[in-house]
Scaffold this motif. Structure first.
Motif, PDB file in Angstrom:
ATOM      1  N   HIS A 129       0.758  -1.263  -0.047  1.00 16.59           N
ATOM      2  CA  HIS A 129       0.126  -0.010  -0.087  1.00 16.59           C
ATOM      3  C   HIS A 129       0.787   1.397  -0.059  1.00 16.59           C
ATOM      4  O   HIS A 129       1.878   1.291   0.745  1.00 16.59           O
ATOM      5  CB  HIS A 129      -0.731   0.085   1.303  1.00 16.59           C
ATOM      6  CG  HIS A 129      -1.928   1.101   1.333  1.00 16.59           C
ATOM      7  ND1 HIS A 129      -3.021   1.440   0.468  1.00 16.59           N
ATOM      8  CD2 HIS A 129      -1.889   2.111   2.189  1.00 16.59           C
ATOM      9  CE1 HIS A 129      -3.737   2.306   0.532  1.00 16.59           C
ATOM     10  NE2 HIS A 129      -3.001   2.929   1.577  1.00 16.59           N
ATOM     11  N   GLU A 130       0.631   2.034  -1.075  1.00 14.47           N
ATOM     12  CA  GLU A 130       1.534   3.305  -1.101  1.00 14.47           C
ATOM     13  C   GLU A 130       2.724   3.283  -0.779  1.00 14.47           C
ATOM     14  O   GLU A 130       3.363   4.235   0.115  1.00 14.47           O
ATOM     15  CB  GLU A 130       0.795   4.480  -0.290  1.00 14.47           C
ATOM     16  CG  GLU A 130      -0.777   4.816  -0.661  1.00 14.47           C
ATOM     17  CD  GLU A 130      -1.384   5.784   0.366  1.00 14.47           C
ATOM     18  OE1 GLU A 130      -0.836   6.358   1.259  1.00 14.47           O
ATOM     19  OE2 GLU A 130      -2.580   6.170  -0.480  1.00 14.47           O
ATOM     20  N   GLY A 131       3.497   2.214  -1.519  1.00 12.45           N
ATOM     21  CA  GLY A 131       5.010   2.351  -1.447  1.00 12.45           C
ATOM     22  C   GLY A 131       5.661   1.507  -0.444  1.00 12.45           C
ATOM     23  O   GLY A 131       6.741   1.345  -0.068  1.00 12.45           O
ATOM     24  N   GLU A 132       4.590   0.974   0.613  1.00  9.58           N
ATOM     25  CA  GLU A 132       5.297   0.080   1.585  1.00  9.58           C
ATOM     26  C   GLU A 132       4.465  -1.207   1.470  1.00  9.58           C
ATOM     27  O   GLU A 132       3.664  -1.464   0.768  1.00  9.58           O
ATOM     28  CB  GLU A 132       4.413   0.680   3.030  1.00  9.58           C
ATOM     29  CG  GLU A 132       5.293   2.008   3.393  1.00  9.58           C
ATOM     30  CD  GLU A 132       4.612   2.527   4.717  1.00  9.58           C
ATOM     31  OE1 GLU A 132       5.544   3.023   5.326  1.00  9.58           O
ATOM     32  OE2 GLU A 132       3.600   2.387   4.920  1.00  9.58           O
ATOM     33  N   MET A 133       5.218  -2.215   2.432  1.00  9.23           N
ATOM     34  CA  MET A 133       4.778  -3.688   2.174  1.00  9.23           C
ATOM     35  C   MET A 133       4.689  -4.147   3.718  1.00  9.23           C
ATOM     36  O   MET A 133       5.569  -3.742   4.449  1.00  9.23           O
ATOM     37  CB  MET A 133       5.754  -4.324   1.412  1.00  9.23           C
ATOM     38  CG  MET A 133       5.327  -5.925   1.077  1.00  9.23           C
ATOM     39  SD  MET A 133       5.550  -7.169   2.464  1.00  9.23           S
ATOM     40  CE  MET A 133       7.190  -7.378   2.150  1.00  9.23           C
ATOM     41  N   ALA A 134       3.516  -4.787   4.235  1.00  4.65           N
ATOM     42  CA  ALA A 134       3.677  -5.346   5.450  1.00  4.65           C
ATOM     43  C   ALA A 134       3.371  -6.764   5.269  1.00  4.65           C
ATOM     44  O   ALA A 134       2.824  -7.152   4.377  1.00  4.65           O
ATOM     45  CB  ALA A 134       2.418  -4.696   6.311  1.00  4.65           C
ATOM     46  N   GLN A 135       4.214  -7.587   5.890  1.00  5.38           N
ATOM     47  CA  GLN A 135       3.867  -9.061   6.048  1.00  5.38           C
ATOM     48  C   GLN A 135       4.043  -9.723   7.166  1.00  5.38           C
ATOM     49  O   GLN A 135       4.715  -9.304   8.132  1.00  5.38           O
ATOM     50  CB  GLN A 135       5.083  -9.548   4.927  1.00  5.38           C
ATOM     51  CG  GLN A 135       5.004 -11.251   4.871  1.00  5.38           C
ATOM     52  CD  GLN A 135       6.216 -11.616   3.964  1.00  5.38           C
ATOM     53  OE1 GLN A 135       7.193 -10.877   3.882  1.00  5.38           O
ATOM     54  NE2 GLN A 135       5.884 -12.731   3.222  1.00  5.38           N
TER      55      GLN A 135
END
Length: 123
Positions: A35-41
């Motif tokens: 989302h908007e240049g970020e990644m969460a995992q």
């Protein structure tokens, strides 16, 4: 885990394909959200397999600004799929994030978000 996601569509497809193959082999479950240049995992698996995965990620130049927000044993795994991709519509992002970036959320907030209960699954 959270990090930067300045990838091309091709490199994202390559990363997702490799993630699915490697995670399936190592019996690692994961859910990720861009989302908007970020990644969460969120990732779950045996400690040795997770340590090997993190070692690969730290060395891979396509990944940067990696932050591990929480590292703890779980009693029961919730992430069964090797590489589940969650997606937020613009409305969901407005309702859930309320102007915050993924990096602004707590580990508990990201874990809830990545449970994909409130977001649609990407095709």
């Amino acid at each position: 885990m959270i990090g930067g996601a300045n990838h091309t569509i091709q490199s994202l497809a390559e990363i997702l394909g490799a993630s699915e193959r490697n995670n399936r082999r190592d019996e690692i479950g994961s859910a990720m959200l861009f989302h908007e240049g970020e990644m969460a995992q969120v990732i779950e698996g045996a400690r040795a397999d997770l340590d090997r995965l993190m070692s690969r990620l730290w060395k891979d130049p396509r990944h940067h600004n990696i932050r591990v927000l929480d590292d703890r044993p779980v009693m029961q795994r919730r992430m069964r799929e090797p590489a589940r991709l969650c997606a937020l519509s613009d409305r969901q992002a407005a309702d859930i994030l309320r102007g915050r970036r993924l990096s602004d959320l707590s580990s508990a907030g990201l874990e809830k978000l990545l449970s994909c209960e409130h977001v649609r699954m990407a095709a």
